[in-house]
Design an enzyme around this catalytic site. Sequence first.
Site, PDB file in Angstrom:
ATOM      1  N   ASP A 294     -23.395  19.056 -12.236  1.00 36.38           N
ATOM      2  CA  ASP A 294     -22.077  18.444 -12.421  1.00 36.38           C
ATOM      3  C   ASP A 294     -22.181  17.081 -13.098  1.00 36.38           C
ATOM      4  OD1 ASP A 294     -20.426  20.365 -11.357  1.00 36.38           O
ATOM      5  OD2 ASP A 294     -20.495  19.551  -9.325  1.00 36.38           O
TER       6      ASP A 294
ATOM      7  N   GLU B 166       1.702  -1.431   4.899  1.00 32.96           N
ATOM      8  CA  GLU B 166       0.945  -2.543   4.299  1.00 32.96           C
ATOM      9  C   GLU B 166      -0.556  -2.427   4.590  1.00 32.96           C
ATOM     10  OE1 GLU B 166       1.799  -4.849   2.135  1.00 32.96           O
ATOM     11  OE2 GLU B 166       3.712  -3.823   2.102  1.00 32.96           O
TER      12      GLU B 166
ATOM     13  N   PRO C 154      -7.536   0.272  -0.897  1.00 33.59           N
ATOM     14  CA  PRO C 154      -7.751  -0.074  -2.315  1.00 33.59           C
ATOM     15  C   PRO C 154      -8.658  -1.289  -2.475  1.00 33.59           C
ATOM     16  CG  PRO C 154      -5.506  -0.622  -1.630  1.00 33.59           C
ATOM     17  CD  PRO C 154      -6.136   0.130  -0.497  1.00 33.59           C
TER      18      PRO C 154
ATOM     19  N   ARG D 235     -18.931  19.275  -1.071  1.00 24.86           N
ATOM     20  CA  ARG D 235     -19.501  20.151  -2.104  1.00 24.86           C
ATOM     21  C   ARG D 235     -20.961  19.826  -2.412  1.00 24.86           C
ATOM     22  NH1 ARG D 235     -19.055  19.308  -7.230  1.00 24.86           N
ATOM     23  NH2 ARG D 235     -18.106  21.294  -7.731  1.00 24.86           N
TER      24      ARG D 235
HETATM   25  N1  SAM Z   1      -1.058  -3.644   1.084  1.00 26.65           N
HETATM   26  C1  SAM Z   1      -2.293  -2.972   0.751  1.00 26.65           C
HETATM   27  C2  SAM Z   1      -3.012  -3.776  -0.333  1.00 26.65           C
HETATM   28  O1  SAM Z   1      -2.339  -4.375  -1.152  1.00 26.65           O
HETATM   29  O2  SAM Z   1      -4.246  -3.750  -0.375  1.00 26.65           O
HETATM   30  C3  SAM Z   1      -2.022  -1.567   0.255  1.00 26.65           C
HETATM   31  C4  SAM Z   1      -1.554  -0.663   1.327  1.00 26.65           C
HETATM   32  S1  SAM Z   1      -1.303   0.991   0.770  1.00 26.65           S
HETATM   33  C5  SAM Z   1       0.392   0.983   0.345  1.00 26.65           C
HETATM   34  C6  SAM Z   1      -1.300   1.940   2.231  1.00 26.65           C
HETATM   35  C7  SAM Z   1      -2.610   2.634   2.548  1.00 26.65           C
HETATM   36  O3  SAM Z   1      -2.929   3.545   1.513  1.00 26.65           O
HETATM   37  C8  SAM Z   1      -3.821   1.747   2.661  1.00 26.65           C
HETATM   38  O4  SAM Z   1      -3.917   1.172   3.928  1.00 26.65           O
HETATM   39  C9  SAM Z   1      -4.958   2.713   2.389  1.00 26.65           C
HETATM   40  O5  SAM Z   1      -5.330   3.417   3.548  1.00 26.65           O
HETATM   41  C10 SAM Z   1      -4.337   3.692   1.420  1.00 26.65           C
HETATM   42  N2  SAM Z   1      -4.717   3.476   0.016  1.00 26.65           N
HETATM   43  C11 SAM Z   1      -3.910   3.056  -0.978  1.00 26.65           C
HETATM   44  N3  SAM Z   1      -4.552   2.981  -2.138  1.00 26.65           N
HETATM   45  C12 SAM Z   1      -5.813   3.381  -1.914  1.00 26.65           C
HETATM   46  C13 SAM Z   1      -6.965   3.516  -2.723  1.00 26.65           C
HETATM   47  N4  SAM Z   1      -6.954   3.233  -4.012  1.00 26.65           N
HETATM   48  N5  SAM Z   1      -8.104   3.972  -2.147  1.00 26.65           N
HETATM   49  C14 SAM Z   1      -8.144   4.264  -0.828  1.00 26.65           C
HETATM   50  N6  SAM Z   1      -7.081   4.150  -0.006  1.00 26.65           N
HETATM   51  C15 SAM Z   1      -5.932   3.708  -0.523  1.00 26.65           C
END
Ligand code: SAM
Length: 253
Positions: free
Chosen positions: A170, A117, A90, A155
């Site tokens: 698109d 995490e 994220p 795609r």
């Molecule tokens: N503790 C992290 C933080 O606050 O940035 C979030 C960890 S999340 C619970 C677990 C995993 O989900 C991340 O390591 C990532 O690979 C994935 N993930 C969660 N949200 C995402 C997003 N918006 N885009 C891409 N990957 C995401």
Amino acid sequence: MHFNIFTLFPEMFGCYFGVSILERVQAMGLVELVVHDIRDFAHDRHRVTDEPPYGGGGGMVLKPEPIFRAVEAVTGADPARRGPVILLTPQGRQFTQSVAQELAGYEQLNLIAGRYEGVDERVRAHLVTDELSIGDYVLTGGELAAMVVIDAIVRLLPGALGAEGAAESDSYATGLLEGPHYTRPAIYRGWQVPAVLRSGHAANIARWRREQALRRTWNRRPELLLTAPLDEEDRFFLGRLAEEIGGAGADSS
Ligand code: SAM
């Protein structure tokens, strides 16, 4: 195009990769989707892939060794020959249609799905070459995000969509949102399909579609109009739209 996906939950991908366009592009030999279980690269007796964070606090962190080992075993030791190593997070740069377009130019992409995490910072700092977020929210794991990224890229590959549609028209591909679509029946509960779409007049249909795309973009994502490539006719139509909306207020299309 070859994708390597590194995950603790390989079973999540079977269903999505086994149907529709993703299934077809693999059968055609256009795309290879290979899912690797990070746990297979944890060499201790209990195949441990996560540990509590240094410094305390809740949650678990994915250990660096199995991830480094997995990526290096699958893609080779030379980083120059493996293509981008992308961490789904994220905190990454926002994944958009233009990022999909950019990544579609590679022969190989390697995607790491985090969990808990997230991954040990040394993975991010010394293995990963790009970080992508699919939106400003936090998912349980990176698997869904990896599927989103792969789907949007695949795609765009020439030949991937076949007769099912053209990615060029698109939303976002043209810089605008796409206009509405209609199919049979011509009248449903008294609601008619616009007559121009049934006229058989290709030029009029193309102009109508363009104007609908402009109208929809104006109503929903007006900021896109600032960067979309527009011609004289488009500008003239937008001028008329401005007058129409100034007089009557925006519609909801
Ligand atoms: N503790 C992290 C933080 O606050 O940035 C979030 C960890 S999340 C619970 C677990 C995993 O989900 C991340 O390591 C990532 O690979 C994935 N993930 C969660 N949200 C995402 C997003 N918006 N885009 C891409 N990957 C995401």
